[in-house]
Design a protein around this motif. Sequence first.
Motif, short mmCIF file in Angstrom:
data_model
loop_
_atom_site.label_atom_id
_atom_site.label_comp_id
_atom_site.label_asym_id
_atom_site.label_seq_id
_atom_site.Cartn_x
_atom_site.Cartn_y
_atom_site.Cartn_z
N LYS A 70 0.88 -1.44 -0.02
CA LYS A 70 -0.02 0.00 0.00
C LYS A 70 0.78 1.38 -0.06
O LYS A 70 0.45 2.38 -0.52
CB LYS A 70 -1.07 0.03 1.17
CG LYS A 70 -2.08 -1.00 1.15
CD LYS A 70 -2.92 -0.99 2.40
CE LYS A 70 -3.70 -1.88 2.36
NZ LYS A 70 -4.39 -2.54 3.74
N ARG A 71 2.08 1.18 0.68
CA ARG A 71 2.92 2.31 0.84
C ARG A 71 3.96 2.68 -0.16
O ARG A 71 4.49 3.51 -0.28
CB ARG A 71 3.30 2.50 2.39
CG ARG A 71 2.36 2.33 3.49
CD ARG A 71 3.10 2.79 4.84
NE ARG A 71 4.21 1.98 4.96
CZ ARG A 71 4.27 0.97 5.73
NH1 ARG A 71 3.28 0.32 6.07
NH2 ARG A 71 5.47 0.22 5.93
N ASN A 72 4.27 1.41 -0.84
CA ASN A 72 5.44 1.72 -1.82
C ASN A 72 5.19 0.99 -3.25
O ASN A 72 4.19 0.23 -3.45
CB ASN A 72 6.63 0.63 -1.48
CG ASN A 72 7.17 1.17 0.17
OD1 ASN A 72 7.80 2.13 0.14
ND2 ASN A 72 6.63 0.43 1.16
N GLN A 73 5.86 1.44 -4.22
CA GLN A 73 5.72 1.06 -5.37
C GLN A 73 6.63 0.11 -6.05
O GLN A 73 8.11 0.61 -6.08
CB GLN A 73 5.77 2.11 -6.68
CG GLN A 73 5.40 1.77 -7.90
CD GLN A 73 4.30 1.31 -8.17
OE1 GLN A 73 3.20 1.65 -7.52
NE2 GLN A 73 4.08 0.34 -8.92
N PHE A 74 6.37 -1.18 -5.91
CA PHE A 74 7.70 -2.40 -5.80
C PHE A 74 7.77 -2.50 -7.39
O PHE A 74 6.90 -2.81 -8.16
CB PHE A 74 7.09 -3.60 -5.24
CG PHE A 74 7.70 -3.18 -3.77
CD1 PHE A 74 8.67 -3.12 -2.97
CD2 PHE A 74 6.14 -3.04 -2.79
CE1 PHE A 74 8.84 -3.07 -1.65
CE2 PHE A 74 6.32 -2.72 -1.54
CZ PHE A 74 7.74 -2.79 -0.97
N SER A 75 9.00 -2.97 -7.71
CA SER A 75 9.26 -3.43 -9.26
C SER A 75 9.11 -4.90 -9.37
O SER A 75 8.92 -5.49 -10.46
CB SER A 75 10.81 -3.09 -9.62
OG SER A 75 11.23 -1.60 -9.56
N ALA A 76 9.24 -5.37 -8.24
CA ALA A 76 9.17 -6.96 -8.28
C ALA A 76 8.58 -7.57 -6.86
O ALA A 76 9.17 -6.64 -5.76
CB ALA A 76 10.32 -7.78 -8.58
N VAL A 77 7.90 -8.37 -6.72
CA VAL A 77 7.61 -9.20 -5.33
C VAL A 77 7.99 -10.70 -5.48
O VAL A 77 7.58 -11.11 -6.67
CB VAL A 77 6.11 -8.88 -5.00
CG1 VAL A 77 5.84 -9.75 -3.71
CG2 VAL A 77 5.77 -7.46 -4.99
N ILE A 78 8.73 -11.00 -4.53
CA ILE A 78 8.87 -12.48 -4.53
C ILE A 78 8.62 -13.07 -3.29
O ILE A 78 8.61 -12.56 -2.04
CB ILE A 78 10.45 -12.53 -4.38
CG1 ILE A 78 11.12 -11.91 -5.70
CG2 ILE A 78 10.81 -14.01 -4.45
CD1 ILE A 78 12.65 -11.81 -5.85
N SER A 79 7.70 -14.02 -3.24
CA SER A 79 6.86 -14.43 -2.04
C SER A 79 7.08 -16.04 -2.03
O SER A 79 7.00 -16.82 -2.96
CB SER A 79 5.48 -13.88 -2.36
OG SER A 79 4.65 -14.81 -1.10
N LEU A 134 15.79 -14.82 -13.17
CA LEU A 134 14.36 -14.31 -13.23
C LEU A 134 14.47 -12.94 -12.77
O LEU A 134 13.60 -11.91 -13.20
CB LEU A 134 13.60 -15.04 -12.32
CG LEU A 134 12.24 -15.18 -12.93
CD1 LEU A 134 11.81 -15.25 -14.12
CD2 LEU A 134 11.38 -16.20 -12.08
N ILE A 135 15.06 -12.47 -11.81
CA ILE A 135 15.08 -11.31 -11.16
C ILE A 135 15.56 -10.03 -12.29
O ILE A 135 15.05 -9.07 -12.37
CB ILE A 135 15.97 -10.93 -9.96
CG1 ILE A 135 15.08 -11.56 -8.78
CG2 ILE A 135 16.22 -9.48 -9.57
CD1 ILE A 135 16.02 -11.79 -7.32
N ASP A 136 16.81 -10.73 -13.04
CA ASP A 136 17.18 -9.84 -14.08
C ASP A 136 16.08 -9.58 -15.20
O ASP A 136 15.81 -8.50 -15.74
CB ASP A 136 18.41 -10.20 -14.65
CG ASP A 136 19.81 -10.22 -13.81
OD1 ASP A 136 19.72 -9.36 -12.98
OD2 ASP A 136 20.70 -10.93 -13.80
N GLU A 137 15.38 -10.60 -15.67
CA GLU A 137 14.36 -10.50 -16.51
C GLU A 137 13.53 -9.80 -16.15
O GLU A 137 12.68 -8.87 -17.01
CB GLU A 137 14.09 -12.01 -16.73
CG GLU A 137 12.81 -12.33 -17.77
CD GLU A 137 12.40 -13.66 -18.09
OE1 GLU A 137 11.16 -13.70 -18.19
OE2 GLU A 137 13.24 -14.41 -17.91
N VAL A 138 12.75 -9.62 -14.92
CA VAL A 138 11.69 -8.88 -14.53
C VAL A 138 12.07 -7.56 -14.28
O VAL A 138 11.30 -6.72 -14.86
CB VAL A 138 11.56 -9.39 -13.23
CG1 VAL A 138 10.58 -8.50 -12.42
CG2 VAL A 138 10.57 -10.78 -13.10
#
Length: 140
Positions: A70-79, A134-138
């Motif tokens: 809600k508070r941040n604009q993330f470029s990627a999420v890994i869960s 995958l992080i590089d690709e994202v």
Amino acid sequence: MAADLTTGLTSEDINMWKRKQHKPKELDLILLVDDDTQQLEVFAQWISSVRPELGVHTANGVTEASSLLKRNQFSAVISDYSMPDPGAGIEVFTEALYRGLPAANFIMLSGTSDELPDNIRFLRKGDLAALEALIDEVLT
């Protein structure tokens, strides 16, 4: 005596040879979500060491992840998928999409090969080479 090389040049002529001033790129933020705090800490340190240009945020569950989304604009999420209940990662995925993250920028990690929706990128926990790729690709 040194000659004045700018005599007779306009400010446009002088500016032509100056290096372009680049604005620094906005920091890419990554959110890591896992209920295992030790694993989360190690994972955050690993990402920070292989990709020091990233801002890494961590959450130890769905509630904390939702608050950060809600508070941040993330470029990627890994869960993680199971936190502690199977499918908790799907809640994080749903919240991330609701907050504007493209589905392609969400990576689900699990120790098992659970059935996930086709639009979720899935990796087995521990496959760091594949995760780094995958992080590089994202992010590109």
